[in-house]
Design a protein around this motif. Sequence first.
Motif, PDB file in Angstrom:
ATOM      1  N   ARG A 132       0.837  -1.196   0.000  1.00  0.00           N
ATOM      2  CA  ARG A 132       0.000   0.000   0.000  1.00  0.00           C
ATOM      3  C   ARG A 132       0.877   1.253   0.000  1.00  0.00           C
ATOM      4  O   ARG A 132       0.638   2.203  -0.728  1.00  0.00           O
ATOM      5  CB  ARG A 132      -0.911   0.009   1.229  1.00  0.00           C
ATOM      6  N   PHE A 133       1.888   1.265   0.835  1.00  0.00           N
ATOM      7  CA  PHE A 133       2.839   2.363   0.908  1.00  0.00           C
ATOM      8  C   PHE A 133       3.660   2.441  -0.377  1.00  0.00           C
ATOM      9  O   PHE A 133       3.940   3.520  -0.899  1.00  0.00           O
ATOM     10  CB  PHE A 133       3.739   2.140   2.115  1.00  0.00           C
ATOM     11  N   LEU A 134       4.020   1.267  -0.919  1.00  0.00           N
ATOM     12  CA  LEU A 134       4.907   1.209  -2.074  1.00  0.00           C
ATOM     13  C   LEU A 134       4.251   1.753  -3.339  1.00  0.00           C
ATOM     14  O   LEU A 134       4.937   2.285  -4.217  1.00  0.00           O
ATOM     15  CB  LEU A 134       5.370  -0.229  -2.288  1.00  0.00           C
ATOM     16  N   ASP A 135       2.940   1.635  -3.470  1.00  0.00           N
ATOM     17  CA  ASP A 135       2.252   2.190  -4.645  1.00  0.00           C
ATOM     18  C   ASP A 135       2.493   3.695  -4.744  1.00  0.00           C
ATOM     19  O   ASP A 135       2.776   4.225  -5.827  1.00  0.00           O
ATOM     20  CB  ASP A 135       0.749   1.903  -4.560  1.00  0.00           C
ATOM     21  N   SER A 136       2.371   4.382  -3.629  1.00  0.00           N
ATOM     22  CA  SER A 136       2.605   5.830  -3.616  1.00  0.00           C
ATOM     23  C   SER A 136       4.076   6.144  -3.854  1.00  0.00           C
ATOM     24  O   SER A 136       4.413   7.099  -4.567  1.00  0.00           O
ATOM     25  CB  SER A 136       2.146   6.411  -2.279  1.00  0.00           C
TER      26      SER A 136
END
Length: 453
Positions: free
Chosen positions: A366-370
């Motif tokens: 989830r963090f990595l998408d941003s």
Amino acid sequence: MSVRGGRTVRDLRRENRTAVLQRLYFDGPLSRFSLGPATGLSSGSISNVVAELVAEGLVEEAGSVDSAGGRPRTLLRISPHSGYMIGVDIGETRVRIELFDLALTEFARVERPLVTEGPRPIDRYDVGVVVGHVRDGIGEVMDRAGIAVERLLGVGIGVPGIVVGAPGEGAVVHGQTIGWDAVPLERLLRESSHLPQSVPYFIDNGAKTLGQAEMWFGAGRGARNAVVVLLGSGVGACVVADDIRPGRALEWGHLTVRVGGRRCRCGAQGCLEAYAGAEALLERWAEAGGQPPAGVDEETALAAMLAAAHPGPRADGTTPEADTAARTVLEETAEYVGAGFSDLINLFQPERILVEGWAGLMLGNRFLDSVRDHATSYSLAYPAGHVRIGLGTLGPDAVTVGAALLPLAGFFARGGHREQAEPQEPVPAWRTTLQERGRAKSGGRDPGAASPE
């Protein structure tokens, strides 16, 4: 006997053994027939090398495979129990020591917590305490597994900081963020350990050992090069390639991302680590009005921050309101990390960037998408279009695996020989004659020695 390029026959023989061992380790089991094209060696060289390795117990038969119209071909593999390695992770909250065989089967594990006794986490890195944990842990895993010290290929140790070699000291650690100023770690271990001098120590940066493990066995396998990023209490990175050579550790966490910014653990201002490390994340959450749980470790506190920023449904089916301070800090952190990734992309143009470390894995996709979106927006278009950004696959314990690979890589580089003094090659007769001639003309003094004042 020397050959072209200054290499000796012994060098060539060692290189042939290294080539066979590496291919059997990474791609085996393989037949003698398959080893030829895989290593580039002739069938005669393969036969000779395999015969040596089998006789020494390093290689064993592993069944057979049918051939096209001929007799079945015998498969060969590295013998898992022909040697053992110890991997040590001097981490942010504990020291972990593990004993492996050549197949990386774990035989024993010991963990020693690094307890914070003062107001700052840096107090837990007392050199004497850490050395004692490593020394005692090595003895304990050897005793638990019942492995004789003669079968140990070496001890690999991953540490936070920069590692350099120094004459008479061995590996010296410069760990500014943990208060280690030129700590002669190898000498201290030698002086306190019960291991004989014949057992080598291999000490290197922890991000570097983790990067090598991901490249050999994890998400980096198959890539020509990658950057492995370590997100924990602090931040680190390593550039690695697909061969057996060790990677290159980067003090990426101390890249300046904001001039005059937050004070970092290293003492400078505006470092990436001051915004992206777990310690900094929790501090920024509190400064923004959040309420990190008191009296818990960083892992528990970061999990609470993520739950506050992205709450799940309650048992009654309702969903609590998100903590806007936690969410804002996480969104800002994703941009800082993405900007840091853009520097890695523009400088090294890697095929992959892999995120590891307990905090990186906890922050997750989830963090990595941003982070991906920000990394692309800050990078040059061409290298950004040719990099894959994802999570590592070996988990937060992989530093010990990577550390254990250090003695294994050294063992392979020596052609499967234990570390020992290199035998002296016979000196050519012409060299002896000319040296004696030179001494005679210089009155018995070595002509290569410095002249007296």
